[in-house]
Design a protein around this motif. Structure first.
Motif, PDB file in Angstrom:
ATOM      1  N   ALA B  10      13.060  42.511 -11.521  1.00 27.12           N
ATOM      2  CA  ALA B  10      14.178  42.186 -10.623  1.00 27.12           C
ATOM      3  C   ALA B  10      13.742  42.015  -9.183  1.00 27.12           C
ATOM      4  O   ALA B  10      14.563  41.758  -8.304  1.00 27.12           O
ATOM      5  CB  ALA B  10      15.233  43.289 -10.715  1.00 27.12           C
ATOM      6  N   VAL B  11      12.449  42.167  -8.951  1.00 25.35           N
ATOM      7  CA  VAL B  11      11.942  42.111  -7.573  1.00 25.35           C
ATOM      8  C   VAL B  11      11.401  40.715  -7.262  1.00 25.35           C
ATOM      9  O   VAL B  11      10.602  40.168  -8.035  1.00 25.35           O
ATOM     10  CB  VAL B  11      10.834  43.167  -7.354  1.00 25.35           C
ATOM     11  CG1 VAL B  11      10.240  43.034  -5.959  1.00 25.35           C
ATOM     12  CG2 VAL B  11      11.375  44.569  -7.578  1.00 25.35           C
ATOM     13  N   THR B  12      11.842  40.143  -6.160  1.00 28.64           N
ATOM     14  CA  THR B  12      11.344  38.845  -5.713  1.00 28.64           C
ATOM     15  C   THR B  12      10.288  39.081  -4.625  1.00 28.64           C
ATOM     16  O   THR B  12      10.552  39.765  -3.639  1.00 28.64           O
ATOM     17  CB  THR B  12      12.474  37.983  -5.137  1.00 28.64           C
ATOM     18  OG1 THR B  12      13.496  37.856  -6.126  1.00 28.64           O
ATOM     19  CG2 THR B  12      11.972  36.604  -4.752  1.00 28.64           C
ATOM     20  N   ILE B  13       9.103  38.519  -4.846  1.00 35.76           N
ATOM     21  CA  ILE B  13       8.011  38.693  -3.886  1.00 35.76           C
ATOM     22  C   ILE B  13       7.847  37.386  -3.117  1.00 35.76           C
ATOM     23  O   ILE B  13       7.628  36.323  -3.705  1.00 35.76           O
ATOM     24  CB  ILE B  13       6.699  39.054  -4.612  1.00 35.76           C
ATOM     25  CG1 ILE B  13       6.897  40.332  -5.433  1.00 35.76           C
ATOM     26  CG2 ILE B  13       5.558  39.235  -3.600  1.00 35.76           C
ATOM     27  CD1 ILE B  13       5.894  40.511  -6.541  1.00 35.76           C
ATOM     28  N   LEU B  14       7.977  37.491  -1.806  1.00 34.81           N
ATOM     29  CA  LEU B  14       7.906  36.309  -0.944  1.00 34.81           C
ATOM     30  C   LEU B  14       6.720  36.426  -0.003  1.00 34.81           C
ATOM     31  O   LEU B  14       6.524  37.463   0.631  1.00 34.81           O
ATOM     32  CB  LEU B  14       9.197  36.183  -0.128  1.00 34.81           C
ATOM     33  CG  LEU B  14      10.485  36.052  -0.945  1.00 34.81           C
ATOM     34  CD1 LEU B  14      11.692  36.143  -0.027  1.00 34.81           C
ATOM     35  CD2 LEU B  14      10.506  34.743  -1.718  1.00 34.81           C
ATOM     36  N   SER B  15       5.968  35.351   0.084  1.00 36.24           N
ATOM     37  CA  SER B  15       4.785  35.367   0.937  1.00 36.24           C
ATOM     38  C   SER B  15       4.827  34.169   1.891  1.00 36.24           C
ATOM     39  O   SER B  15       4.471  33.049   1.510  1.00 36.24           O
ATOM     40  CB  SER B  15       3.518  35.314   0.077  1.00 36.24           C
ATOM     41  OG  SER B  15       2.371  35.263   0.887  1.00 36.24           O
ATOM     42  N   PRO B  16       5.269  34.387   3.130  1.00 40.61           N
ATOM     43  CA  PRO B  16       5.273  33.282   4.095  1.00 40.61           C
ATOM     44  C   PRO B  16       3.840  32.841   4.405  1.00 40.61           C
ATOM     45  O   PRO B  16       2.998  33.670   4.734  1.00 40.61           O
ATOM     46  CB  PRO B  16       5.946  33.874   5.344  1.00 40.61           C
ATOM     47  CG  PRO B  16       6.260  35.295   5.047  1.00 40.61           C
ATOM     48  CD  PRO B  16       5.752  35.646   3.699  1.00 40.61           C
ATOM     49  N   GLN B  17       3.609  31.535   4.292  1.00 38.86           N
ATOM     50  CA  GLN B  17       2.254  31.006   4.494  1.00 38.86           C
ATOM     51  C   GLN B  17       2.078  30.580   5.955  1.00 38.86           C
ATOM     52  O   GLN B  17       1.706  29.440   6.241  1.00 38.86           O
ATOM     53  CB  GLN B  17       2.003  29.836   3.554  1.00 38.86           C
ATOM     54  CG  GLN B  17       2.250  30.153   2.084  1.00 38.86           C
ATOM     55  CD  GLN B  17       1.255  31.153   1.526  1.00 38.86           C
ATOM     56  OE1 GLN B  17       0.058  30.884   1.473  1.00 38.86           O
ATOM     57  NE2 GLN B  17       1.746  32.310   1.114  1.00 38.86           N
ATOM     58  N   VAL B  18       2.385  31.495   6.849  1.00 39.42           N
ATOM     59  CA  VAL B  18       2.249  31.207   8.283  1.00 39.42           C
ATOM     60  C   VAL B  18       1.538  32.374   8.959  1.00 39.42           C
ATOM     61  O   VAL B  18       1.572  33.496   8.467  1.00 39.42           O
ATOM     62  CB  VAL B  18       3.619  30.995   8.980  1.00 39.42           C
ATOM     63  CG1 VAL B  18       4.290  29.728   8.507  1.00 39.42           C
ATOM     64  CG2 VAL B  18       4.535  32.193   8.753  1.00 39.42           C
ATOM     65  N   HIS B  19       0.896  32.068  10.090  1.00 35.79           N
ATOM     66  CA  HIS B  19       0.206  33.120  10.835  1.00 35.79           C
ATOM     67  C   HIS B  19       1.114  33.814  11.838  1.00 35.79           C
ATOM     68  O   HIS B  19       0.820  34.926  12.275  1.00 35.79           O
ATOM     69  CB  HIS B  19      -1.012  32.538  11.567  1.00 35.79           C
ATOM     70  CG  HIS B  19      -2.045  31.990  10.639  1.00 35.79           C
ATOM     71  ND1 HIS B  19      -2.710  32.788   9.727  1.00 35.79           N
ATOM     72  CD2 HIS B  19      -2.527  30.740  10.455  1.00 35.79           C
ATOM     73  CE1 HIS B  19      -3.554  32.047   9.029  1.00 35.79           C
ATOM     74  NE2 HIS B  19      -3.449  30.796   9.448  1.00 35.79           N
ATOM     75  N   ARG B  20       2.175  33.103  12.216  1.00 36.98           N
ATOM     76  CA  ARG B  20       3.046  33.671  13.247  1.00 36.98           C
ATOM     77  C   ARG B  20       4.510  33.531  12.847  1.00 36.98           C
ATOM     78  O   ARG B  20       4.929  32.477  12.353  1.00 36.98           O
ATOM     79  CB  ARG B  20       2.833  32.940  14.589  1.00 36.98           C
ATOM     80  CG  ARG B  20       1.418  33.003  15.111  1.00 36.98           C
ATOM     81  CD  ARG B  20       1.224  32.113  16.325  1.00 36.98           C
ATOM     82  NE  ARG B  20       1.865  32.644  17.514  1.00 36.98           N
ATOM     83  CZ  ARG B  20       1.244  33.386  18.429  1.00 36.98           C
ATOM     84  NH1 ARG B  20      -0.029  33.693  18.287  1.00 36.98           N
ATOM     85  NH2 ARG B  20       1.887  33.826  19.486  1.00 36.98           N
ATOM     86  N   ILE B  21       5.279  34.599  13.051  1.00 35.20           N
ATOM     87  CA  ILE B  21       6.733  34.516  12.923  1.00 35.20           C
ATOM     88  C   ILE B  21       7.276  34.883  14.291  1.00 35.20           C
ATOM     89  O   ILE B  21       7.154  36.028  14.746  1.00 35.20           O
ATOM     90  CB  ILE B  21       7.272  35.455  11.829  1.00 35.20           C
ATOM     91  CG1 ILE B  21       6.660  35.091  10.475  1.00 35.20           C
ATOM     92  CG2 ILE B  21       8.796  35.353  11.749  1.00 35.20           C
ATOM     93  CD1 ILE B  21       7.047  36.011   9.336  1.00 35.20           C
TER      94      ILE B  21
END
Lengths: 147, 119
Positions: B10-21
């Motif tokens: 039930a867990v969604t794993i999200l990985s933003p492919q950016v160096h800066r937010i």
């Protein structure tokens, strides 16, 4: 006394996309001066927050305005001055205080942490508006030694 | 913004492919996460190992997501760089507001344990 050979001035337009240019440049400059990646990254964050505030509150999110960042590298300290001609703010009312932690996430304020971040990272700060309308935020970070 | 998405039960794993937010992309980041939530995910693990810089705009986006999830949802972070950890510490958001884990497995476990505690 400040060494004029160790000063640099950066100038950007008031666009969000330009903030990272100053941030990345500052990190490199501060790393070169301190050899300390943690201090360099902290100063990058503080100055990016300061510029974000200028764009958002000073210029109301408008592009096309100038923001100047002066960096003075001295023995044992780094001085940074931001200059803009946007709407000035009242440091007293802003307070630099972090929104209080809340147990219930619905009570948490989304924004308003920028000045707290700046004042937590930097050792001294001051803000004034000159008679010509230029706002000057002066920040200092003391460092243990320079190479 | 490119955000890799994987599912673990039930867990969604999200990985933003950016160096800066930061201010320039925080809104896009927030919208991408809201899109995931609107598809029904309530347990979100954020893999921040690509992110080496975050400012208060990035934090505000994360807080907005947390609010959007409400009492039914939770966010756990892992892969948090020293710089980003410092930001969470300065703003005192590492103290119970966000769960920060050292590994993906630990982050998933945090959410699954939290889920078990509520059920």
């Amino acid at each position: 006394m400040s060494d004029p050979q160790k000063a640099i001035t950066l100038r950007i337009e008031s666009r969000w996309e330009c903030v990272r240019l100053v941030g990345s440049a500052l990190r490199g400059i501060c790393l070169e001066h301190t050899q300390d990646p943690e201090i360099a990254s902290c100063i990058e964050l503080a100055v990016c927050e300061a510029i974000n505030n200028i764009i958002e509150h000073g210029y109301g999110g408008e592009s096309g305005h100038a923001i100047v960042v002066e960096v003075h590298l001295e023995l044992g300290r780094i001085g940074i001055r931001t200059k803009d001609t946007g709407k000035s703010f009242s440091p007293e009312s802003a307070g630099g205080r972090v929104p209080a932690p809340a147990c219930d996430c619905s009570e948490i304020r989304l924004r308003g942490r920028g000045l707290h971040i700046i004042t937590s990272i930097m050792d001294t700060w001051s803000y004034e508006t000159h008679s010509d309308g230029t706002n000057v935020l002066q920040l200092t970070k003391y460092i243990r030694s320079t190479v | 913004m490119d955000i890799q998405e994987t599912q673990h039960n039930a867990v969604t794993i999200l990985s933003p492919q950016v160096h800066r937010i930061e201010a320039s992309n925080a809104q896009t980041f927030k919208n991408a996460l809201i899109d995931v939530i609107s598809r029904g995910s309530t347990k979100i693990v954020l893999d921040l190992h690509h992110v080496d810089f975050m400012d208060s705009s990035g934090l505000a986006a994360l807080l907005a997501i947390l609010k959007r999830l409400g009492q039914n949802g939770r966010i756990a972070l892992f892969g948090v760089s020293a710089n980003v950890r410092k930001l969470f510490a300065i703003t005192r958001l590492d103290n119970g507001i966000f769960a920060i884990a050292d590994t993906e497995e630990e982050a998933i476990q945090l959410l699954e344990n939290a889920s078990g505690a509520h059920e």
